[in-house]
Enzyme design. Structure first.
Site, PDB file in Angstrom:
ATOM      1  N   SER A 185      10.838  48.935 -23.340  1.00 18.31           N
ATOM      2  CA  SER A 185      11.636  50.059 -23.814  1.00 18.31           C
ATOM      3  C   SER A 185      11.513  50.150 -25.346  1.00 18.31           C
ATOM      4  CB  SER A 185      13.080  49.906 -23.337  1.00 18.31           C
ATOM      5  OG  SER A 185      13.786  51.115 -23.450  1.00 18.31           O
ATOM      6  N   ASP A 445       9.396  56.337 -13.779  1.00 22.90           N
ATOM      7  CA  ASP A 445      10.230  56.095 -14.957  1.00 22.90           C
ATOM      8  C   ASP A 445      10.180  57.319 -15.869  1.00 22.90           C
ATOM      9  OD1 ASP A 445      11.614  55.135 -17.146  1.00 22.90           O
ATOM     10  OD2 ASP A 445       9.955  53.881 -17.852  1.00 22.90           O
ATOM     11  N   HIS A 472      11.315  51.655 -14.641  1.00 25.52           N
ATOM     12  CA  HIS A 472      11.372  51.230 -16.040  1.00 25.52           C
ATOM     13  C   HIS A 472      11.152  49.720 -16.197  1.00 25.52           C
ATOM     14  CE1 HIS A 472      12.421  52.207 -20.154  1.00 25.52           C
ATOM     15  NE2 HIS A 472      13.312  51.226 -20.193  1.00 25.52           N
TER      16      HIS A 472
END
Length: 512
Positions: A185, A445, A472
């Site tokens: 991320s 995602d 994700h």
């Protein structure tokens, strides 16, 4: 027993975010917590076989300058890190640096995960650094707006440079020790940017689900949510996304028709969502329940797309009678409320503002104030619903999201486009001039829309791995028997790239 406890913890985490309003402000925290508990389970299994891995993780603190770019300032803050020397083949073994993002780090970040598996294979020293102003690496002055001026990705990269020097001195490293960064991320973005900005320090980077393109109006997030809800291979269907759209249309129609009292009762709101701002908060929370399910689809312990669609399409055994889509959305909320025994759902815009204005460190480690500040000053990522492809309410607008930048931090809305443009100019957006960076993304995602998903020129032609059906940061977890073939192949590709980088680095040092 452990599995059921883990599942309960994840669902309770989801409920806590429902209480706070906009779930996606803290979706990365949910990812961290879900994977933390799964990793702890993995470590527990090792401990039961006589391998107490946790004893190999050592924590420490480095005192970093609050402002690396102003030599007149001498104030510092304590920054937490972890080290695991178990696998290191000193003195020439590589260094695997795990970079924390918008959440606390823990000992698990140097004990479990795909990067740890590769560290064992290659004899690497594992180190992890927490991001400034998150977790325990807090500004001594707190999180007042004037103190948040020292919170930025550029300062974070400078922290990493200082940490690189600190670790190099502590372990007597040389240019024979190649460094590879890992992160997921926002941490994945930092891993890529660290390699791009400091290629003399970092030899390669694996950036998982890394949103490297700042985007003010991130409407494509909800577009991918809709497409994922339609994907039959992950349990979705056209009926599922259609019923979701129908449910939100019914909620919006009821609110606009003056039936906010009944809507508040139906969704067990703490207060009647009378004002437009309150109604937007309620719709945002309902949307985030569904969007977070998509983003975290293959995280063990959370609700899956298949489970959500089973309920929303009236195929759940728990609700045998035919119901309207509006009622099925109520049932979805009830699933969470029953597990947590939650008395009511917070939908008051003023109460949510008050929580975000809290400038003291949160006891539960949540970090929505800090992350929202970075959204307003660097990244945007406001997940709007004004596009026709969005399956939720059109009341979720860019204006309603960005107004918080002014209300919380005094940042005028008209300055945000400039902040976004600078970030993309500084780092290169989705077309950075760098190589030896591997971007890994999952198909379902939504964050892959602001990452690198295609290969480039001859210099970086093998820079992207796109995993069918994955959500994700799915690749970052340790291998599991339930992993899909696509996920297994992706991990093998990552391993091949890392092995190739380390062989090339060794060859370059030998020739040099």
């Amino acid at each position: 027993m452990y599995l059921s406890t883990s599942r309960l913890i994840v669902i309770i985490c989801l409920l806590n975010y429902v209480c706070a309003g906009r779930l996606l402000w803290r979706s990365k925290e949910r990812v961290r917590r879900a994977r933390y508990h799964k990793a702890k389970q993995h470590l527990l299994r090792h401990a039961l076989t006589g391998h107490p891995l946790e004893s190999h993780a050592k924590d420490g603190v480095i005192h970093q300058e609050l402002d690396h770019f102003d030599s007149n300032r001498k104030d510092t803050f304590p920054q937490r890190f972890y080290v695991n020397e178990k696998y290191w083949e000193e003195p020439d073994g590589p260094i695997f640096l795990f970079i924390g993002g918008e959440a606390p780090i823990s000992e698990v970040d140097v004990l479990a995960g795909h990067h740890v598996d590769m560290a064992e294979e290659h004899g690497a020293l594992l180190v992890a650094l927490e991001h400034r102003f998150y977790g325990e690496s807090m500004n001594p002055g707190g999180l007042e707006t004037e103190d948040l001026a020292d919170l930025s990705s550029q300062q974070a990269l400078a922290d990493l440079v200082t940490f690189h020097r600190y670790i190099s001195d502590r372990f007597r490293l040389s240019d024979k020790n190649p460094w590879i960064t890992f992160g997921g991320s926002y941490g994945g973005s930092l891993a890529a940017w660290m390699r791009g900005k400091f290629p003399h320090l970092i030899y390669g980077a694996v950036a998982s689900s890394a949103p490297v393109e700042a985007k003010l109006d991130f409407s494509t997030y909800n577009k991918v949510v809709g497409l994922s809800l339609m994907d039959e291979e992950v349990g979705g269907s056209a009926k599922c996304v259609g019923d979701v759209w129908e449910a939100f249309a019914a909620v919006e129609a009821a609110l606009m028709g003056g039936n906010e009292t009944q809507v508040g009762k139906d969704f067990s709101c703490c207060d009647t969502p009378s004002s437009l701002d309150d109604q937007i908060e309620l719709l945002g929370s309902l949307a985030d329940l569904i969007a977070s399910t998509v983003e975290l689809n293959d995280i063990e312990g959370g609700m899956s797309i298949e489970e959500l669609c089973t309920l929303m399409t009236n195929q759940s055994e728990a609700y045998e009678e035919e119901t309207e889509a509006y009622d099925r959305l109520i049932n979805l909320m009830d699933v969470y409320r029953e597990v947590e025994d939650l008395p009511c759902l917070l939908s008051s815009h003023e109460d949510i503002l008050e929580a975000l204005r809290n400038a003291t460190e949160a006891e539960d480690g949540t970090s929505e104030r800090q992350w929202y500040y970075q959204m307003c000053t660097e990244f945007g990522f406001f997940q709007t619903c004004e596009d026709a492809s969005c399956p939720f309410s059109r009341m979720l607008t860019l204006r309603s999201d960005t107004e918080l930048c002014t209300e919380l931090f005094g940042i005028p809305q008209d300055r945000l486009p400039g902040h976004i443009a600078f970030t993309n100019m500084y780092y290169g957006g989705k077309d950075p001039e760098s190589h030896r960076i591997l971007y890994v993304n999952g198909q379902i995602d939504p964050w892959h829309e602001v990452s690198v998903t295609s290969n480039g020129t001859w210099l970086n032609r093998d820079r992207a791995i796109f995993i069918k059906g994955a959500s994700h940061c799915a690749d970052m977890q340790e291998e599991d028997k339930t992993d899909s073939a696509a996920l297994r192949q992706a991990r093998e590709a990552i391993e091949s790239h890392v092995a190739m980088w380390l062989k090339t680095a060794a060859w370059e040092k030998m020739m040099g």
